[in-house]
Enzyme design. Structure first.
Site, mmCIF file in Angstrom:
data_model
loop_
_atom_site.group_PDB
_atom_site.id
_atom_site.type_symbol
_atom_site.label_atom_id
_atom_site.label_comp_id
_atom_site.label_asym_id
_atom_site.label_seq_id
_atom_site.Cartn_x
_atom_site.Cartn_y
_atom_site.Cartn_z
ATOM 1 N N SER A 1 1.133 -1.449 0.053
ATOM 2 C CA SER A 1 -0.174 0.143 0.097
ATOM 3 C C SER A 1 1.087 1.126 0.096
ATOM 4 O O SER A 1 1.646 1.198 0.736
ATOM 5 C CB SER A 1 -1.111 0.094 1.339
ATOM 6 O OG SER A 1 -1.501 1.369 1.384
ATOM 7 N N ILE A 2 0.509 2.115 -0.468
ATOM 8 C CA ILE A 2 1.716 3.504 -0.825
ATOM 9 C C ILE A 2 1.330 4.746 0.322
ATOM 10 O O ILE A 2 2.226 5.320 0.993
ATOM 11 C CB ILE A 2 1.401 3.893 -2.220
ATOM 12 C CG1 ILE A 2 -0.309 4.939 -2.110
ATOM 13 C CG2 ILE A 2 1.870 3.526 -3.099
ATOM 14 C CD1 ILE A 2 0.008 5.716 -3.162
ATOM 15 N N ASP A 3 -0.086 4.462 0.848
ATOM 16 C CA ASP A 3 -0.154 5.253 2.465
ATOM 17 C C ASP A 3 0.229 4.672 3.878
ATOM 18 O O ASP A 3 0.543 5.397 4.423
ATOM 19 C CB ASP A 3 -1.664 5.273 2.437
ATOM 20 C CG ASP A 3 -2.540 4.974 1.272
ATOM 21 O OD1 ASP A 3 -1.811 6.235 0.378
ATOM 22 O OD2 ASP A 3 -4.004 4.876 0.947
ATOM 23 N N GLY B 1 -3.721 9.812 1.379
ATOM 24 C CA GLY B 1 -3.814 9.839 2.244
ATOM 25 C C GLY B 1 -5.594 10.037 3.192
ATOM 26 O O GLY B 1 -5.453 11.200 3.721
ATOM 27 N N GLU C 1 -4.944 14.410 1.804
ATOM 28 C CA GLU C 1 -6.494 14.190 1.080
ATOM 29 C C GLU C 1 -7.368 14.296 2.682
ATOM 30 O O GLU C 1 -8.447 14.815 2.381
ATOM 31 C CB GLU C 1 -6.658 13.463 0.238
ATOM 32 C CG GLU C 1 -6.311 11.975 0.498
ATOM 33 C CD GLU C 1 -6.727 10.986 -0.050
ATOM 34 O OE1 GLU C 1 -5.994 9.863 -0.912
ATOM 35 O OE2 GLU C 1 -7.518 11.489 -1.580
ATOM 36 N N ARG D 1 1.604 6.852 -7.404
ATOM 37 C CA ARG D 1 1.612 5.620 -7.440
ATOM 38 C C ARG D 1 2.662 4.898 -8.886
ATOM 39 O O ARG D 1 2.552 3.440 -8.322
ATOM 40 C CB ARG D 1 0.640 5.182 -7.834
ATOM 41 C CG ARG D 1 -0.692 4.878 -6.813
ATOM 42 C CD ARG D 1 -2.295 4.179 -7.405
ATOM 43 N NE ARG D 1 -2.861 3.651 -6.222
ATOM 44 C CZ ARG D 1 -3.019 3.528 -5.420
ATOM 45 N NH1 ARG D 1 -2.531 2.866 -4.794
ATOM 46 N NH2 ARG D 1 -4.587 4.076 -4.339
ATOM 47 N N GLY E 1 34.161 0.568 0.289
ATOM 48 C CA GLY E 1 35.120 -0.164 1.285
ATOM 49 C C GLY E 1 35.538 -1.782 1.282
ATOM 50 O O GLY E 1 35.279 -2.382 0.475
ATOM 51 N N HIS F 1 31.451 7.176 -8.343
ATOM 52 C CA HIS F 1 31.258 8.490 -7.442
ATOM 53 C C HIS F 1 29.671 8.453 -7.413
ATOM 54 O O HIS F 1 28.888 9.505 -7.109
ATOM 55 C CB HIS F 1 32.158 9.365 -7.294
ATOM 56 C CG HIS F 1 33.540 9.229 -6.706
ATOM 57 N ND1 HIS F 1 34.265 8.861 -7.001
ATOM 58 C CD2 HIS F 1 34.140 9.581 -5.545
ATOM 59 C CE1 HIS F 1 35.745 8.795 -6.348
ATOM 60 N NE2 HIS F 1 35.114 9.438 -4.941
ATOM 61 N N GLN G 1 27.660 8.300 -4.260
ATOM 62 C CA GLN G 1 27.306 9.578 -3.589
ATOM 63 C C GLN G 1 26.105 9.533 -3.784
ATOM 64 O O GLN G 1 25.232 10.137 -2.588
ATOM 65 C CB GLN G 1 28.153 10.481 -3.582
ATOM 66 C CG GLN G 1 29.936 10.103 -2.250
ATOM 67 C CD GLN G 1 30.476 10.484 -2.331
ATOM 68 O OE1 GLN G 1 30.722 12.138 -3.009
ATOM 69 N NE2 GLN G 1 31.459 10.504 -1.969
HETATM 70 P P1 ATP Z 1 -6.139 -0.055 -0.950
HETATM 71 O O1 ATP Z 1 -4.914 0.295 0.623
HETATM 72 O O2 ATP Z 1 -5.011 0.213 -1.507
HETATM 73 O O3 ATP Z 1 -7.372 0.512 -0.937
HETATM 74 P P2 ATP Z 1 -6.949 -2.344 -0.231
HETATM 75 O O4 ATP Z 1 -6.590 -3.287 0.172
HETATM 76 O O5 ATP Z 1 -7.435 -1.945 1.466
HETATM 77 O O6 ATP Z 1 -6.217 -1.564 -0.866
HETATM 78 P P3 ATP Z 1 -9.319 -2.563 -1.209
HETATM 79 O O7 ATP Z 1 -10.274 -2.087 -2.296
HETATM 80 O O8 ATP Z 1 -10.007 -2.358 0.110
HETATM 81 O O9 ATP Z 1 -7.595 -2.032 -0.948
HETATM 82 O O10 ATP Z 1 -9.802 -4.408 -1.125
HETATM 83 C C1 ATP Z 1 -9.457 -4.652 -2.117
HETATM 84 C C2 ATP Z 1 -10.836 -5.942 -2.134
HETATM 85 O O11 ATP Z 1 -10.134 -6.838 -1.065
HETATM 86 C C3 ATP Z 1 -12.090 -6.012 -2.445
HETATM 87 O O12 ATP Z 1 -12.224 -5.295 -3.898
HETATM 88 C C4 ATP Z 1 -12.726 -6.412 -1.859
HETATM 89 O O13 ATP Z 1 -12.765 -7.750 -3.106
HETATM 90 C C5 ATP Z 1 -11.526 -7.078 -0.740
HETATM 91 N N1 ATP Z 1 -11.826 -6.918 0.969
HETATM 92 C C6 ATP Z 1 -11.710 -5.423 1.183
HETATM 93 N N2 ATP Z 1 -12.616 -5.673 1.923
HETATM 94 C C7 ATP Z 1 -13.363 -7.004 2.517
HETATM 95 C C8 ATP Z 1 -14.273 -7.115 3.492
HETATM 96 N N3 ATP Z 1 -14.581 -6.199 4.585
HETATM 97 N N4 ATP Z 1 -14.363 -8.810 3.300
HETATM 98 C C9 ATP Z 1 -13.762 -9.075 2.210
HETATM 99 N N5 ATP Z 1 -13.844 -8.638 0.702
HETATM 100 C C10 ATP Z 1 -13.170 -7.181 1.030
#
Ligand code: ATP
Length: 768
Positions: free
Chosen positions: A153-155, A198, A253, A294, A579, A669, A672
């Site tokens: 996750s980038i966050d 975020g 955000e 991303r 080194g 270099h 560096q």
């Molecule tokens: P990011 O941090 O980038 O948002 P994420 O993994 O949190 O990534 P989500 O879209 O929340 O991204 O989840 C990805 C997928 O995981 C969803 O599309 C769904 O298929 C599954 N998923 C998420 N939450 C649940 C849940 N509570 N129960 C079952 N499946 C889930």
């Protein structure tokens, strides 16, 4: 013999740089452990669709994936998986494909889904048998679902881990953009409001603020206690009064005020641009960075993190018993650890709820200690001259700052942060120019002299500067003249010394500590913040500058590798610095997928070269042209007195008999680095402040008690999952390999094995 395990890996949720390196590591480690590797394409959607979405992977299928951005096996948001019928189909597909274990790389949503899937698993099987979709015999071998999470996750929003796969790459993109914007802001004396990702987590905004020295940041977890509008106007006005020509405000955000109301970039702009009486009236622009955050290939740290976590995930799968709690793989400071997944997911949810319910104390407490540390560092270094942290007159110290050794990324950021901290406490930070050589040659009241008090505005622009602004030098105090240094410490009435540098800086403190009997004025507290690309300072597993260097090497190697895409059959032998420490050679080997790495700790023998040449012959013999780029061998500059990069390349060329080519390449270099990496900058800030706080504990006029206190000469370091100060005496006596100028124990040595496993290097005879 137990049947081969079938281990599948998938990427889910938003893509993040480093997902491909994670998949590569899982696939190759799985095959190395004698199991079958599978990829589930398109996240949970692939699991629900089944069939061709679940594919067996071979070793060569993931070649070159270390340097690819995004995720090559695809990701999707899958609505069906939120509901039980979707998960029922997914379970059926897993069983039909005979998958035993699933490694999921995704954010908190994906990991929540994974945990739900695992907890429901027995009832899903029961239902599948009950409704006749599968037979009891089909489900029998799959009674337990083995799941391991990798946080991609980038966050950086999952609690329990200091970093998620991709967050440092996103931070690098943000900082690069802010650095560009700063140049134009300064030219036109403008203000910029930069919005970064975020929704619930302010890590990116905060760290970007720390790394770039932004004037103000807004994050969801920690709204300003007072009216943010007044606070921001105060800080900006003060900075402008001090002479700053640019104003940078970074807003996550999901930023809110203390009442939970969203703070928008537009509102901030309005305030900065306000032309009414008493308003700031700044020419203000908004930049929303959006999806560029991303984008692109993963930085060195994310490649390392993804690779080590992928390897650990496969080990966790193979260690698991039906009783094992579902783990995810985390990193704390420098240590890869397995932790309970459900707890982390639950705490992450609590955190989001705490932000929603405006319980910000709780929200901060649920973030890792590093987060709070960085927040405090940020506040301390930007709110200078507020006066609320100032010490009484008698406790204010005169602290000498000195850089020793070769320049390393983050040196200036460390000096900047430490100066800002000193100013906020009322200490007097003294710049000693050009190391001990400059100090000892300094005479009297030279107005351009090499010793003078720092000015906050002067250092404020140093956050992203490479090199060493106060100048650095390799000379040791013993060479410069210990007596004159002792005299100058007395003449300037320094209460403490803050050193930033590499092994020479370490050696310098050691010499001064030992000379204390002879020169009592050396009895002041001294601490070293290690900064060297070689990462060879005893007492720490990480030195400032080493991350910048690795990124330079990774970029260099990626380009070199790609340059062979036309000819394909080419091996590059690249000589790295470092080194007598093989750290950067090994880590860059890990990050770029080297076929072999030669390091001084092991040396090079003819047998070893022979084994590696034979391996390359095999690789090219079996390569039917599918590989898109050349192969890399990394050799540290001091790995052998005889076998240097050129000779190794010549040997390979001769032995290849025109079946493939070989070239040597020496980046020199360039290693560096130019602009220091955000990681080096952020760690510089945090560690530098800790150093000054440590020196502060001795107070002024500490001469009498300092000599006996082992903590009065220390090295700050990251060791495993902790930040610690280690006394010099202890390190000198037990931790240092003096002839080789490196720590006695190389903490990273085990990584050599990972490089060899994932590079497919055969066992080779080690030199004696
Ligand atoms: P990011 O941090 O980038 O948002 P994420 O993994 O949190 O990534 P989500 O879209 O929340 O991204 O989840 C990805 C997928 O995981 C969803 O599309 C769904 O298929 C599954 N998923 C998420 N939450 C649940 C849940 N509570 N129960 C079952 N499946 C889930």
């Amino acid at each position: 013999m137990a049947p081969k395990k079938k281990i599948a890996v998938m990427t889910s949720g938003g893509d993040s740089p480093g997902m491909n390196p994670a998949v590569r590591a899982v696939v190759r480690m799985t095959i190395h452990m004698g199991c079958d590797a599978y990829c589930v394409y398109e996240g949970y959607e692939g699991l629900v669709q089944g069939g061709d979405f679940i594919r067996k992977m071979e070793w060569d299928d993931v070649r070159g994936w270390l340097s690819e951005g995004g995720t090559l096996i695809g990701t999707a948001r899958c609505m069906a998986f939120y509901e039980r019928p979707g998960r029922l189909t997914a379970a059926k597909n897993m069983i039909l494909s005979d998958i035993d274990a699933l490694i999921i790389c995704g954010g908190d949503g994906s990991l929540t889904g994974a945990d739900k899937f695992r907890s429901e698993w027995p009832s899903l099987l029961e239902e599948l048998v009950g409704n006749g979709e599968l037979t009891a015999a089909q489900v029998k071998p799959h009674q337990h679902l083995n799941i391991v999470g990798l946080v991609g996750s980038i966050d950086n929003d999952l609690t329990g881990t200091d970093a998620t796969i991709g967050c440092y790459s996103a931070l690098a993109r943000i900082c690069e953009m802010v650095d560009y914007i700063e140049a134009t802001a300064s030219s036109h004396s403008r203000a910029f409001v930069i919005e970064v990702m975020g929704r619930h987590c302010g890590w990116l905004a905060l760290m970007a603020g720390v790394a770039t020295g932004a004037d103000f940041v807004f994050i969801p977890e920690r709204p300003r206690e007072h009216d943010w509008k007044e606070d921001m106007a105060d800080v900006v006005r003060r900075h402008r009064k001090l002479g700053k020509r640019k104003t940078i405000v970074i807003v996550a955000e999901g930023a809110r005020d203390k009442n939970g109301t969203k703070i928008t970039a537009e509102e901030i702009k309005k305030l900065l641009a306000d032309k009414s009486e008493g308003g700031l009236a700044l020419d203000t622009r908004i930049t929303t960075l959006g999806h560029v955050q991303r984008g692109g290939t993963a930085v060195a740290y994310d490649r390392m993190l993804a690779t080590l976590q992928g390897v650990e995930a496969v080990k966790a799968v193979l260690d698991a018993t039906p009783e094992t709690e579902t783990p995810f793989i985390a990193i704390n400071e420098n240590k890869i650890v397995r932790k309970p997944l459900m707890q982390a997911v639950a705490e992450t949810k609590k955190l989001a709820e705490a932000v929603d319910s405006k319980d910000f104390e709780k929200a901060m407490s649920l973030r890792d200690s590093e987060f709070e540390d960085q927040w405090n560092s940020y506040i301390l270094t930007t709110n200078v001259m507020m006066g609320d942290k100032i010490l009484p007159e008698q406790d204010r110290m005169k602290i000498g700052f000195i850089n020793v050794g070769a320049p390393a990324g983050g040196m200036n950021a460390a000096v900047r942060a430490a100066v800002a901290y000193c100013v906020s406490r009322g200490h007097e930070p003294i710049a000693i120019h050009n190391g001990f050589a400059g100090f000892s040659r300094h005479h009297g009241d030279d107005p351009l002299g090499s010793v003078r008090t720092f000015d906050w505005l002067e250092v404020d622009g140093w956050a992203s500067k490479g090199g060493s602004e106060i100048g650095t030098n390799r000379e040791l105090p013993g060479e410069s003249g210990m007596e004159s240094i002792a005299n100058l410490i007395e003449e300037y009435r320094l209460d403490a010394l803050f050193l930033v540098g590499g092994f020479e800086a370490f050696h310098s403190i050691s010499q001064m500590r030992k000379a204390r009997d002879q020169y009592p004025s050396l009895c002041i507290p001294m601490t070293l913040l290690p900064a060297t690309i070689s990462n060879n300072v005893p007492g720490t597993e990480y030195s400032l500058g080493s991350d910048t260097c690795l990124n330079e090497l990774v970029n260099y190697c990626d380009k070199i590798k790609q340059s062979a895409s036309a000819t394909r059959r080419r091996v590059f032998v690249i000589e790295t610095q470092g080194g007598r420490s093989g750290y950067i050679a090994t880590l860059s080997g890990l990050d770029v997928g080297a076929s072999a790495v030669y390091i001084p700790e092991e040396g090079i023998s003819l047998e070893m070269l022979n084994a590696d040449v034979n391996h390359l012959k095999n690789v090219f013999k079996n390569d039917k042209g599918q590989s898109r780029a050349g192969r890399l061998i990394l050799v540290n500059e001091k790995a052998s007195k005889v076998y240097n990069a050129k000779l190794i390349a010549d040997i390979i060329r001769e032995e290849a008999h025109d079946r493939f080519e070989s070239r040597e390449s020496i980046p020199g270099h360039v290693q560096q680095g130019g602009v220091p990496s955000p990681m080096d900058r952020c760690r510089a800030v945090r560690l530098a402040i800790k150093c000054i706080q440590h020196l502060e504990t001795f107070g002024t006029n500490a001469h009498n008690h300092v000599k006996k206190d082992p903590n009065s000469t220390t090295v700050i370091g990251i060791q495993g999952s902790e930040v610690v100060f280690t006394p010099m005496k202890e390190l000198e006596e037990t931790g240092t390999d003096w002839p080789n100028r490196r720590p006695k124990v190389a903490h990273w040595m085990a990584l050599s094995e990972v490089v060899n496993i994932l590079g497919g290097r055969p066992d080779y005879p080690k030199p004696e």
